[in-house]
Write an enzyme that holds these catalytic residues in place. Sequence first.
Site, mmCIF file in Angstrom:
data_model
loop_
_atom_site.group_PDB
_atom_site.id
_atom_site.type_symbol
_atom_site.label_atom_id
_atom_site.label_comp_id
_atom_site.label_asym_id
_atom_site.label_seq_id
_atom_site.Cartn_x
_atom_site.Cartn_y
_atom_site.Cartn_z
ATOM 1 N N CYS A 3 0.812 -1.227 0.000
ATOM 2 C CA CYS A 3 0.000 0.000 0.000
ATOM 3 C C CYS A 3 0.841 1.271 0.000
ATOM 4 O O CYS A 3 0.321 2.359 -0.234
ATOM 5 C CB CYS A 3 -0.950 -0.012 1.195
ATOM 6 S SG CYS A 3 -2.042 -1.453 1.230
ATOM 7 N N HIS A 49 -3.270 6.985 1.751
ATOM 8 C CA HIS A 49 -3.755 5.654 1.405
ATOM 9 C C HIS A 49 -5.110 5.433 2.063
ATOM 10 O O HIS A 49 -5.307 5.723 3.242
ATOM 11 C CB HIS A 49 -2.754 4.601 1.879
ATOM 12 C CG HIS A 49 -3.281 3.210 1.836
ATOM 13 N ND1 HIS A 49 -3.828 2.662 0.695
ATOM 14 C CD2 HIS A 49 -3.367 2.250 2.803
ATOM 15 C CE1 HIS A 49 -4.223 1.422 0.957
ATOM 16 N NE2 HIS A 49 -3.960 1.153 2.218
ATOM 17 N N ASN A 58 -10.175 -0.316 0.063
ATOM 18 C CA ASN A 58 -8.720 -0.292 0.067
ATOM 19 C C ASN A 58 -8.210 -0.907 -1.234
ATOM 20 O O ASN A 58 -8.291 -2.111 -1.430
ATOM 21 C CB ASN A 58 -8.208 -1.079 1.283
ATOM 22 C CG ASN A 58 -6.693 -1.102 1.382
ATOM 23 O OD1 ASN A 58 -5.981 -0.860 0.416
ATOM 24 N ND2 ASN A 58 -6.195 -1.420 2.564
#
Length: 324
Positions: free
Chosen positions: A107, A248, A278
Amino acid sequence: MTGVGGAVPAQVLTNYHLSELVTTSDEWIASRTGIRSRRILAPGQSLTQLAARAATDALSQAGRSPLDVDLLILATSTPDDLFGGAAHLQHEIGAVRAVAFDLTAACSGFVFALATASQFVRTGTYRTVLVVGADALSRYTDWTDRATCVLFGDGAGAALLEAGEVEGILGFELRTDGARAGHLNIHCTAEAVPLAADMAATRARFASITMNGREVYRFAVEAVPDLIEKTLAACGVAPEQVKAYLLHQANQRILDSVASRLHVAPERMASNLADYGNTSSASVPLILQEWVQDGRIRAGDRVVLAGFGAGLSWGVLLARWGRL
């Protein structure tokens, strides 16, 4: 950064769909994560094709051709080819003059890749670098695990970085803590394959995502705002001088906590969690693309880009958007 693009699959998986797979509800998921739906690649669709759409959009916005690209960096943990997806993407978009390689930092990948790209430009090695963040974590999701299946979606985002007379990448800080790597994994499992005599080889397969959500959350709310503060201080920029914080997209509670810690208005903390969940390395460029497209970010605006996740890794980059 002179151009940005994004792409998501057409297939929408809502919280109501997930309630048919596991014991959960839209209210339970949304109240704990901020997520209401996510996009999922359908069988037969490739990550390369999705990444190509985002890359083409970024080039178009910047007024550049694939032939202008000197270097292509693909930040991904889920390539179509284990040997690397960047070469396939280079071919897909026709960037035949570009050298291409993958960068894997989960990520944090897009921010790590942008920082890497900036060094090639700053030294004069390359003038035009295409940075793409793309992941399909649905490929490694256990759809019977309520703790993880509600979180992840698929997507791709891209940004074009070009040499210029005025500095656009103002500073960055990158971190890794391998001692906590076990909190978020896609493990490689192996089974024995007998060979001749007493010898054996192994056949490797990747398992599903496992995560210690409590520890990852604790890490994010402590480490990320601390590194943002350090990066801003090193650049001599106050938190209120930043137009947008593009973090993020892991959990709305994390975004809210970071905004509170930095004492910045909630409307400056970008969020599209409700629609996409996500998307790993794609989340930062996707939210950047939305804000640029909507006119909320204009040329010269300062933006903070921050990634955090498996590794455990985290990174912050301060930039001015657009040609100056």
